[in-house]
Scaffold this motif. Structure first.
Motif, short mmCIF file in Angstrom:
data_model
loop_
_atom_site.label_atom_id
_atom_site.label_comp_id
_atom_site.label_asym_id
_atom_site.label_seq_id
_atom_site.Cartn_x
_atom_site.Cartn_y
_atom_site.Cartn_z
N GLU A 1 0.69 -1.27 0.02
CA GLU A 1 0.05 -0.09 -0.06
C GLU A 1 0.96 1.18 -0.16
O GLU A 1 0.70 2.32 -0.61
N GLU A 2 1.84 1.25 0.70
CA GLU A 2 2.88 2.51 0.81
C GLU A 2 3.36 2.73 -0.61
O GLU A 2 3.72 3.79 -1.02
N ASP B 1 2.27 1.73 -3.45
CA ASP B 1 1.29 2.25 -4.24
C ASP B 1 0.87 3.87 -4.25
O ASP B 1 0.80 4.38 -5.11
N ILE B 2 1.03 4.16 -2.68
CA ILE B 2 0.94 5.68 -2.68
C ILE B 2 1.92 6.41 -3.16
O ILE B 2 1.86 7.47 -3.89
N ALA B 3 3.34 6.07 -2.93
CA ALA B 3 4.23 6.40 -3.35
C ALA B 3 4.20 6.61 -5.08
O ALA B 3 4.28 7.93 -5.95
N LYS B 4 3.89 5.60 -5.77
CA LYS B 4 3.76 5.46 -7.48
C LYS B 4 2.59 6.61 -7.64
O LYS B 4 2.63 7.41 -8.67
N GLU B 5 1.53 6.69 -6.85
CA GLU B 5 0.32 7.54 -7.38
C GLU B 5 0.71 8.89 -7.14
O GLU B 5 0.37 9.72 -7.87
N MET B 6 1.43 9.22 -5.90
CA MET B 6 1.95 10.64 -5.87
C MET B 6 2.80 11.12 -6.94
O MET B 6 2.56 12.15 -7.68
N ILE C 1 -2.25 14.26 1.06
CA ILE C 1 -3.53 13.21 0.45
C ILE C 1 -4.06 12.61 1.73
O ILE C 1 -4.57 11.27 1.36
N ASN C 2 -3.89 13.25 2.78
CA ASN C 2 -4.12 12.64 4.07
C ASN C 2 -3.68 11.44 4.72
O ASN C 2 -4.58 10.45 5.14
N VAL C 3 -2.44 11.18 4.15
CA VAL C 3 -1.78 10.17 4.75
C VAL C 3 -0.35 10.75 5.62
O VAL C 3 0.35 11.11 4.88
#
Length: 186
Positions: free
Chosen positions: A29-30, A32-37, A66-68
């Motif tokens: 998940e982390e 994926d978040i990095a990739k999306e950012m 992004i509220n993370v």
């Protein structure tokens, strides 16, 4: 795909929190978040995609936006030459400034932020040159020296990890007051 609606705006409590450091290995998940950012920044700088999805152009994005509330920043700083399209095109995990110049700098036009939907005029003093330590997505420790605009971008994003907004650094009574030892970048 991240959109403008996914970016929290000033007044949201997460933007004022100190983000938690990440531990390795990162979860899927982390990652994926990095990739999306990073993907968001690429999309925001692509005129066609930005127009289609109504994205504001950005050169940096911190996970708290992004509220993370985690210490992760994405950077996409354009280069000056066509054969070198980006000076920075990366994600930094747990970034820390370990050394900085006495000399300060700021942008002549001030700074903006994807989490701030208004103009806030004034100089935002930053260090001209910084030495950073951070981890890449695979947990490898890295270091880097930056100066000028890329250094400003990274300091802006690291501020987000510490609950600091760019306008907190503007002189309230004299927003365009020049400091000693400060260069102004056009």
């Amino acid at each position: 795909m991240l959109l403008m609606k996914d970016i929290i705006r000033e007044g949201h409590p997460t933007l004022r929190e100190k983000a938690a450091p990440l531990s390795f290995p990162l979860t899927q998940e982390e990652k994926d978040i990095a990739k999306e950012m990073l993907e968001f920044l690429h999309n925001s700088q692509n005129e066609e995609i930005a127009e289609k999805y109504e994205l504001r152009a950005g050169v940096g994005l911190a996970a708290p936006q992004i509220n993370v509330s985690k210490q992760m920043i994405a950077l996409l700083v354009p280069g000056e030459y066509e054969d070198d399209p980006f000076i920075l095109d990366m994600v930094m995990i747990n970034p820390k400034i370990i050394k900085h110049s006495v000399q300060q700098t700021c942008l002549k036009t001030g700074e903006g932020c994807l989490s701030v939907d208004r103009e806030v005029p004034g100089y935002v003093p930053r260090f001209s040159k910084i030495t950073l330590e951070y981890f890449d997505i695979d947990g490898n420790k890295q270091s880097m020296v930056l100066k000028g605009f890329p250094a400003i971008v990274v300091q802006h994003e690291i501020d987000h990890l510490n609950g600091i907004m760019f306008y907190d650094r503007i002189n309230e009574t004299e927003p365009f007051k020049e400091l000693e030892n400060m260069t102004i970048i056009d």
